[in-house]
Scaffold this active site. Structure first.
Site, PDB file in Angstrom:
ATOM      1  N   PRO A   1       0.773  -1.242   0.000  1.00  0.00           N
ATOM      2  CA  PRO A   1       0.000   0.000   0.000  1.00  0.00           C
ATOM      3  C   PRO A   1       0.805   1.294   0.000  1.00  0.00           C
ATOM      4  O   PRO A   1       0.262   2.341  -0.323  1.00  0.00           O
ATOM      5  CB  PRO A   1      -0.819  -0.101   1.289  1.00  0.00           C
ATOM      6  CG  PRO A   1      -0.135  -1.099   2.147  1.00  0.00           C
ATOM      7  CD  PRO A   1       0.683  -1.990   1.262  1.00  0.00           C
TER       8      PRO A   1
ATOM      9  N   GLY B   1      -2.391   5.376   3.687  1.00  0.00           N
ATOM     10  CA  GLY B   1      -2.042   4.434   4.737  1.00  0.00           C
ATOM     11  C   GLY B   1      -0.677   3.797   4.526  1.00  0.00           C
ATOM     12  O   GLY B   1      -0.265   3.535   3.391  1.00  0.00           O
TER      13      GLY B   1
ATOM     14  N   THR C   1      -2.644  -5.779   0.587  1.00  0.00           N
ATOM     15  CA  THR C   1      -3.653  -4.850   0.084  1.00  0.00           C
ATOM     16  C   THR C   1      -3.893  -3.710   1.068  1.00  0.00           C
ATOM     17  O   THR C   1      -3.824  -3.898   2.291  1.00  0.00           O
ATOM     18  CB  THR C   1      -4.973  -5.590  -0.203  1.00  0.00           C
ATOM     19  OG1 THR C   1      -5.954  -4.615  -0.602  1.00  0.00           O
ATOM     20  CG2 THR C   1      -5.492  -6.340   1.006  1.00  0.00           C
TER      21      THR C   1
ATOM     22  N   GLY D   1       0.008  -0.998  -6.954  1.00  0.00           N
ATOM     23  CA  GLY D   1      -0.214  -0.682  -5.541  1.00  0.00           C
ATOM     24  C   GLY D   1      -1.052  -1.773  -4.893  1.00  0.00           C
ATOM     25  O   GLY D   1      -1.946  -2.345  -5.523  1.00  0.00           O
TER      26      GLY D   1
ATOM     27  N   LYS E   1      -2.914   5.348 -13.420  1.00  0.00           N
ATOM     28  CA  LYS E   1      -4.183   6.042 -13.644  1.00  0.00           C
ATOM     29  C   LYS E   1      -4.617   6.648 -12.326  1.00  0.00           C
ATOM     30  O   LYS E   1      -4.834   5.942 -11.363  1.00  0.00           O
ATOM     31  CB  LYS E   1      -5.267   5.074 -14.124  1.00  0.00           C
ATOM     32  CG  LYS E   1      -5.024   4.543 -15.510  1.00  0.00           C
ATOM     33  CD  LYS E   1      -5.931   3.387 -15.829  1.00  0.00           C
ATOM     34  CE  LYS E   1      -5.381   2.116 -15.231  1.00  0.00           C
ATOM     35  NZ  LYS E   1      -6.207   0.945 -15.427  1.00  0.00           N
TER      36      LYS E   1
ATOM     37  N   ASP F   1       2.075   1.507 -11.574  1.00  0.00           N
ATOM     38  CA  ASP F   1       0.898   2.333 -11.347  1.00  0.00           C
ATOM     39  C   ASP F   1       1.259   3.555 -10.516  1.00  0.00           C
ATOM     40  O   ASP F   1       2.307   3.586  -9.872  1.00  0.00           O
ATOM     41  CB  ASP F   1      -0.158   1.524 -10.582  1.00  0.00           C
ATOM     42  CG  ASP F   1      -0.865   0.549 -11.501  1.00  0.00           C
ATOM     43  OD1 ASP F   1      -0.611   0.583 -12.708  1.00  0.00           O
ATOM     44  OD2 ASP F   1      -1.677  -0.236 -10.983  1.00  0.00           O
TER      45      ASP F   1
ATOM     46  N   MET G   1     -11.811   3.308  -2.838  1.00  0.00           N
ATOM     47  CA  MET G   1     -12.169   4.277  -3.876  1.00  0.00           C
ATOM     48  C   MET G   1     -13.375   5.112  -3.477  1.00  0.00           C
ATOM     49  O   MET G   1     -14.197   5.473  -4.315  1.00  0.00           O
ATOM     50  CB  MET G   1     -12.420   3.563  -5.213  1.00  0.00           C
ATOM     51  CG  MET G   1     -11.161   2.941  -5.784  1.00  0.00           C
ATOM     52  SD  MET G   1     -11.443   1.895  -7.199  1.00  0.00           S
ATOM     53  CE  MET G   1     -11.748   0.327  -6.435  1.00  0.00           C
TER      54      MET G   1
ATOM     55  N   ASP H   1      -2.465  -5.164  -3.718  1.00  0.00           N
ATOM     56  CA  ASP H   1      -2.454  -6.507  -4.312  1.00  0.00           C
ATOM     57  C   ASP H   1      -3.018  -6.419  -5.731  1.00  0.00           C
ATOM     58  O   ASP H   1      -4.038  -5.758  -5.947  1.00  0.00           O
ATOM     59  CB  ASP H   1      -3.325  -7.448  -3.459  1.00  0.00           C
ATOM     60  CG  ASP H   1      -3.329  -8.842  -4.038  1.00  0.00           C
ATOM     61  OD1 ASP H   1      -2.494  -9.658  -3.609  1.00  0.00           O
ATOM     62  OD2 ASP H   1      -4.144  -9.113  -4.954  1.00  0.00           O
TER      63      ASP H   1
HETATM   64  C1  LIG Z   1      -7.738   0.928  -7.851  1.00  0.00           C
HETATM   65  S1  LIG Z   1      -7.758   0.601  -6.142  1.00  0.00           S
HETATM   66  C2  LIG Z   1      -6.333  -0.400  -5.978  1.00  0.00           C
HETATM   67  C3  LIG Z   1      -6.324  -1.207  -4.708  1.00  0.00           C
HETATM   68  C4  LIG Z   1      -5.046  -1.993  -4.542  1.00  0.00           C
HETATM   69  N1  LIG Z   1      -4.921  -3.014  -5.534  1.00  0.00           N
HETATM   70  C5  LIG Z   1      -4.923  -2.621  -3.158  1.00  0.00           C
HETATM   71  O1  LIG Z   1      -4.933  -3.843  -3.035  1.00  0.00           O
HETATM   72  O2  LIG Z   1      -4.782  -1.859  -2.193  1.00  0.00           O
HETATM   73  C6  LIG Z   1      -7.240   2.152  -5.515  1.00  0.00           C
HETATM   74  C7  LIG Z   1      -7.797   2.433  -4.137  1.00  0.00           C
HETATM   75  O3  LIG Z   1      -7.088   1.713  -3.161  1.00  0.00           O
HETATM   76  C8  LIG Z   1      -7.080   2.431  -1.959  1.00  0.00           C
HETATM   77  N2  LIG Z   1      -5.691   2.657  -1.561  1.00  0.00           N
HETATM   78  C9  LIG Z   1      -4.607   2.161  -2.157  1.00  0.00           C
HETATM   79  N3  LIG Z   1      -3.498   2.484  -1.469  1.00  0.00           N
HETATM   80  C10 LIG Z   1      -3.904   3.199  -0.410  1.00  0.00           C
HETATM   81  C11 LIG Z   1      -3.241   3.799   0.700  1.00  0.00           C
HETATM   82  N4  LIG Z   1      -1.921   3.720   0.856  1.00  0.00           N
HETATM   83  N5  LIG Z   1      -3.985   4.446   1.618  1.00  0.00           N
HETATM   84  C12 LIG Z   1      -5.321   4.524   1.495  1.00  0.00           C
HETATM   85  N6  LIG Z   1      -5.998   3.984   0.467  1.00  0.00           N
HETATM   86  C13 LIG Z   1      -5.305   3.320  -0.455  1.00  0.00           C
HETATM   87  C14 LIG Z   1      -7.843   3.721  -2.199  1.00  0.00           C
HETATM   88  O4  LIG Z   1      -9.191   3.491  -1.823  1.00  0.00           O
HETATM   89  C15 LIG Z   1      -7.707   3.870  -3.674  1.00  0.00           C
HETATM   90  O5  LIG Z   1      -8.740   4.668  -4.203  1.00  0.00           O
END
Ligand SMILES: C[S@@+](CC[C@H](N)C(=O)[O-])C[C@H]1O[C@@H](n2cnc3c(N)ncnc32)[C@H](O)[C@@H]1O
Length: 371
Positions: free
Chosen positions: A27, A212, A133, A103, A72, A50, A183, A105
């Site tokens: 993350p 986070g 994740t 980012g 994106k 990404d 998201m 998983d």
């Molecule tokens: C397209 S999704 C990808 C999720 C990613 N594959 C995962 O397993 O964390 C993107 C969303 O993941 C969340 N996200 C990813 N990294 C984050 C972080 N470090 N802190 C908070 N939210 C995060 C947010 O909700 C963001 O809008």
């Protein structure tokens, strides 16, 4: 063979033909990538990453690797999904080891399965290295477990933008012990309203985490009724994860991760790339986001004719004005067919401690270092 407790290690030798590895980068904290993910990255010819993949990890790619941001972020698409897949396949077909660094998983709202399917259809070998994740990791760094004995025995991860997709059951989402929303930075109030309409109590504890696991992580707690207002008041925005359920209250008791002193600061390091890594590591350890913008390039003149002549010429003192000067002088001695015995009888001065340390690396102690 007798049975053992440990299963055999997965074969992680780098593939010798064109190949795609979908790697979960975790993350945000670069330390959360897996051993297998790091190994794939260190053996990559091409890294397509990404926007949310931690920048610090990109330095792990080999020096000559093609490293490209195909990320994106809402409203600012660097490349379409079709373009990303076409590029990934094109490079793999050219025999490259392609790492798709994502980012969190790759298989949690990461479109990893779509990219794996594209590889399958194209006959390109593809493997996946799972990652931590954000749906679990971001909360762990805020002291919030997604399950806790006696409080929550199930959790569900939902795409906050799936309000009207006809597939997602918001009723089930309202009923599960722990609900995680990804998201949802832009429509948190709408999601909260929907959950209350589906029967979740407005006073259910809730917490949101922005960025986070990074040093600039920010956490806001509240209830389902007020979390959207609190997030807006605190100015939190994407990337944001929100948890709804009694576990959110544990943040008050279990929070452990302190933002570092330089959290959120952007710092440009202008030293030459070859010399900046130690400083970059120190700044990142204190939470800074570092951009390397070398304004100088070191070019060694070791072994040039005039320097060879200079090191062989008689002199009472050799005065070194930098550690680089020490290295160049010693390399020049070698190039001139000499060694440190050529320094016998000469006195040595070093401009400061770092230069003195460089001399010490060659077994030489300076006669003079200014205070
Ligand atoms: C397209 S999704 C990808 C999720 C990613 N594959 C995962 O397993 O964390 C993107 C969303 O993941 C969340 N996200 C990813 N990294 C984050 C972080 N470090 N802190 C908070 N939210 C995060 C947010 O909700 C963001 O809008």
């Amino acid at each position: 063979m007798p049975p053992t407790d440990d299963p055999p290690t997965t074969d992680r030798r780098p593939p010798t033909t064109g190949h795609v590895t979908l790697v979960g980068a975790g993350p945000g904290d670069p330390g959360l990538i897996t051993v297998a993910g790091l190994e794939a990255l260190r053996n990559a010819d091409v890294v397509l990453h990404d926007a949310l993949a931690p920048r610090a990890l990109l330095r792990e790619a080999p020096a000559g690797a093609e490293v490209r941001n195909v990320g994106k972020r809402a409203g600012a698409h660097a490349a379409t999904q079709d373009e990303i897949e076409a590029l990934m396949l094109e490079r793999a077909r050219a025999g490259k080891r392609v790492v798709r660094l994502k980012g969190g998983d790759p298989f949690v709202f990461g479109r990893g399965s779509e990219e794996m399917r594209a590889c399958r259809e194209a006959g390109v070998p593809c493997t996946v290295v799972p990652g931590v994740t954000s749906a679990i990791g971001a909360f762990a760094y805020a002291g919030i477990p997604v399950t806790h004995r006696g409080l929550s025995s199930a959790f569900m991860v939902i795409n906050a933008r799936s309000m009207n997709d006809g597939v997602t059951s918001w009723r089930a989402a309202a009923e599960v012990d722990t609900l995680v929303l990804l998201m949802g930075a832009e429509n948190l109030a709408e999601c909260a309203g929907r959950l209350v309409a589906e029967g979740r109590a407005p006073e259910t504890p809730a917490a949101s985490v922005q960025w986070g696991t990074r040093p600039d992580q920010r956490v806001v707690t509240g209830t389902l009724a007020d979390i959207a207002d609190r997030v807006a008041e605190a100015g939190l925005s994407a990337p944001l994860v929100t948890v709804v359920g009694p576990v959110a209250e544990l943040a008050g008791e279990l929070a452990w991760f302190d933002p570092a002193p330089l959290a959120g600061r952007q710092i440009a390091v202008t030293r030459s790339r070859a010399q900046s890594s130690e400083l970059v590591d120190l700044l990142e350890a204190e939470g800074a986001f570092v951009t390397e913008t070398p304004t100088i390039e070191l070019v060694s003149r070791a072994g040039s004719a005039d320097l060879c002549e200079a090191v062989a010429a008689p002199a009472d003192w050799w005065a070194f004005s930098s550690a680089n000067g020490v290295h160049v002088a010693m390399e020049t001695l070698t190039a001139a067919g000499l060694d440190s015995r050529a320094l016998a009888g000469r006195r040595l001065a070093a401009v400061g401690e770092a230069t003195a340390a460089a001399l010490a690396g060659y077994g030489l102690r300076p006669d003079f270092v200014p205070e």
